[in-house]
Design an enzyme around this catalytic site. Structure first.
Site: not given
Lengths: 543, 543
Positions: B416-418
């Site tokens: 997550y978050e890229g």
């Protein structure tokens, strides 16, 4: 372009890399390329149709314990029936006891396909296969006559009862007692833990193979004997043993991991008194190979799921499989899974050379490869399961996709049947140091001859071998602190060797071999560097 | 010998490695060594006493969805109340809005301790902190006045509503619409997925920060604007948005991962039309740093559990912590966790240099370090969680021990978050290629000056940098297929740099730094070799 399936690669590997046709022809029971393709194809069909579809449902349902009984997922009863009817359990067992007498390498192929389809279910049959080997090697004719027919069909399953709460990696600390009953029988008293498929509702009987001590036995490992104790006695009554509970685990939820209580259970001695660990090692070695195969299988299942997802999922106008970093992950998974797969076949073929041709070199090679197969292939299995999640992005963390289950299931494989740390020490002490490095140097000479890039890696690993032998002679603790690095280096080099041989046999695998040599083989160099530097730097907490 | 705790290492790192006392003194708001020790010590006490004990119970209970409402573990209501009362949410927020105005590096220390104690719970406060930063940077004074006081106390939580089913890594594909209502307000229509803490029962309100398109907006990322939509409107009525379900996940079971349905929800524009992605990047960059810290935190929790187990568990007459291969695993965990921890502090200090002193070099350094912190620290978190399981042997796979939960929880952090693959491409394209490698070469010069062993590694990484820049100019796909190897090499080299600096500041960490340089730094060399070879060998599936 359709990429090769696991079955395609198994057929290629058995036929062209480890050359089972020549090996079996030399043994007078030729198995041709067509036979291999038919066998593997049929195993692939069975596992795909019968086992794979219920894999996630089995995980969600899990195994449940209540009042001494264990309930497995509802569809497991029919699946076990199908497994028994299929005849696969006895594929490598002698025809004299109802098996098909085929090479162990064929069983390894079946093991991979079945473990990939439903690892939790297949742990039962894997242990049963180990029990068959053990009784063939150490049981009396009478024991073989009574037990083997039921085990070979799979109507009974076999268990390995080793671990106790105080005795995990250190089996010498076992306490379970066997009291003679005076008529050649014994009564077992003790508690065993982590007993895979120790109790369940899918077979009519369970044969427990149990390590225990006779009265007055020596301390330590020489005082351990092996016993066989069925769940149901010949007269149909229940033996005095029961399941005391099952573990709540990270994965393989449908495989009951049992606490087994032996409360005067009737048992018979298998093999000689005090030689129980020796007999059990035969079962453990086969099981270690099978666990390595489970690592391959997890990689194969992870790859299958990831390749499908990456082909279907589009971002920025193209399937993510065509995004460079995703393609890199898929290539890593494919390369290391194939390398590990071929390494398990190489080990199995060594076993077959020993069994079928009486080749002592096969035995030595198998002994050397077993810890590497067990540890390196399971480490790759965990790594590939994790990469498989990563390819899925957010969906990989969501249980519906199945990718997470592969990681939850495979994470046990670096632990059971001897942790990977134990394997590394086994490799160093009992396989490499024992003969002064002769067997490993013989193997590295073969590796070096295969390819110039491998020759450089083998040379560096040869230097690391010398350092490891010196360290082991000077300071065994320091050497053992480097043993995992050494095993890992061996694994990466041997994996490259297998892929180079695959590329020679099947040119369409050449690009994958080239990718491995360029991008993954440097990991062997890092491990050799670690040994070169690490021999001079102690582990801080052991100071 | 008592080994340093996470709090001890955080205090050492903040005080002596990134030298927060000098930085804050230069900014005219000095924070001395005693202040740092008191702050970190108090955060450690709070998280140990309030959060850590319920961590496994929270996992077992999980979050439950029914009819649009989400129920979290029963003790989370009291825990949220304690969190709000503690004042930690606003530690780095300006005093003008009710915060404590302390450096971001202090918040990073709190984030590590709290994430280690209960990652699932702390995801709420982490996102709230990001929402505060975003509104400080892009909200109007009126918006700040209305929203920030509630967010800074933690009475409301903030969410990031980015992802949609068809738009994961590719935010340009977002479809959620914002229709003007004519009075400056907008109505949001669309579906968002993977919304962490998007709906729950622990705070009085939730402020959703939502990416959506205005009518007639451009295609792609320039047509995206940012909106704020509260769950409860100022008049006390429910806004037209609801949770449509939560995901069944591998880990962070107690953190509800929501499908959010916006059905004409009343919202206001934040920042300028078409600049939504720009505003959201501020929140995402802070969140990326926080996710890297979650990787550190998982390693710290894994290490704490493993060290305790290894000290207590005896095999073959000694605690397993004294068995060489177990000691090796513990040393690896300790070394990479400390290296990663100090790297997160280095990034946070760069942010503080920029915020407190207006130092542009701090901004450049932060931008360069952010993808490395996010990806390398989370990869180490996953690796250390897995090592933590391995130290436990069979118990590691049993959920009771907690080691398995650490791995199940942390496995989301590389996603997550890229994803970490996106981070690697961000590093290559937007941080390294953008300035022709100037910033990374400046950093490597500092690294090389710290230690001769690091100088050699930095030189090799410099060569790899040149190769990456050439590849990116020639064939961006080929370069991006090597980007993960490049980021990983950067991480291993920078980790060594942090440990060498720690050893200089605190000589009792010197043995750990020596272990890292000898045994783990070679992994950077393997990655550089991979780049050297890999630049010549394409990824098979991209052929």
């Amino acid at each position: 372009m359709t990429l090769p399936s696991a079955a395609d690669d198994l057929i290629m590997g058995l036929t062209h890399v480890v050359d089972l046709p020549s090996l079996t022809a030399a043994a007078g029971a030729p198995l041709g390329a067509d036979d291999i393709a038919a066998l593997v194809g049929e195993a692939a069909r069975f596992t795909r149709e019968q086992m794979a579809p219920g894999w996630q449902e089995a995980d969600r349902h899990g195994a449940h314990y209540a009042n001494g009984t264990v309930t497995t997922p509802p569809h497991y009863k029919a699946l076990m029936k199908a497994w028994i009817e299929s005849g696969w359990q006895g594929v490598a067992a002698p025809e004299s006891i109802g098996g098909q007498g085929l090479p162990h390498a064929v069983w390894i192929a079946v093991t991979e396909l079945a473990s990939a389809a439903d690892m939790a279910f297949f742990l039962g049959p894997v242990l049963t296969a180990g029990a068959i080997d053990l009784l063939l090697g150490h049981g009396t004719q009478d024991q073989q006559d009574r037990f083997l027919p039921k085990l070979v069909t799979g109507e009974w399953n076999g268990t390995m009862c080793l671990t106790e709460p105080q005795a995990g990696s250190d089996l010498a600390a076992l306490r379970t007692r066997a009291e003679p009953l005076g008529d050649g029988r014994y009564a077992l008293h003790g508690q065993k833990i982590y007993i895979t498929w120790g109790e369940h509702d899918t077979t009519e009987n369970i044969l427990h193979l149990v390590l225990a001590r006779l009265p007055g036995a020596a301390e330590g490992s020489r005082g351990i004997s092996l016993f066989a104790a069925p769940k149901v006695l010949p007269d149909g009554t229940r033996n005095a043993l029961r399941c005391g509970g099952i573990e709540r685990k990270m994965g393989i939820h449908a495989s009951p991991t049992c606490i087994m209580l032996f409360e005067g259970a009737e048992a018979e001695l298998v093999g000689e008194p005090g030689r129980g660990l020796n007999a059990m090692f035969a079962m453990m070695n086969a099981a270690r190979l099978a666990v390595g195969v489970q690592g391959v299988a997890a990689g194969a299942r992870a790859l299958e799921l990831a390749e499908k997802y990456a082909a279907d999922r589009t971002q920025s106008g193209r399937p993510i499989a065509r995004h460079a970093d995703v393609a890199r992950m898929l290539a890593e998974m494919r390369a290391t899974t194939l390398a590990a797969r071929l390494l398990t076949l190489e080990a199995a073929a060594a076993l077959d050379r020993h069994h079928l041709l009486g080749d002592e070199a096969g035995q030595t090679r198998l002994a050397l490869l077993t810890p590497i197969v067990k540890a390196w292939c399971t480490d790759r299995g965990v790594e590939n399961a994790s990469l498989g999640i990563q390819v899925h992005g957010g969906m990989g963390f969501v249980e519906d996709a199945g990718a997470a289950q592969v990681l939850r299931d495979v994470r046990i494989t670096p632990i059971y049947e001897g942790t990977n740390g134990i394997q590394a020490i086994d490799l160093l002490v009992r396989k490499v140091a024992k003969d002064g490095g002769a067997a490993v140097r013989g193997l590295l000479a073969e590796v070096a001859a295969a390819d110039p890039c491998l020759a450089a890696a083998a040379a560096r690993l040869g230097t690391a071998t010398t350092l490891m032998l010196e360290a082991q002679a000077r300071d065994p603790d320091a050497a053992q602190g480097l043993a995992t690095a050494y095993l890992d280096a061996c694994g990466w080099v041997l994996g490259g060797w297998m892929l180079v041989r695959a590329a020679a046999a099947a040119p369409d695998r050449a690009a994958l071999a080239g990718f491995y040599l360029a991008r993954l083989l440097p990991r062997a160099e890092a491990r050799c560097l670690e040994i070169e530097h690490g021999a001079l730097v102690p582990i801080p907490s052991l100071l």
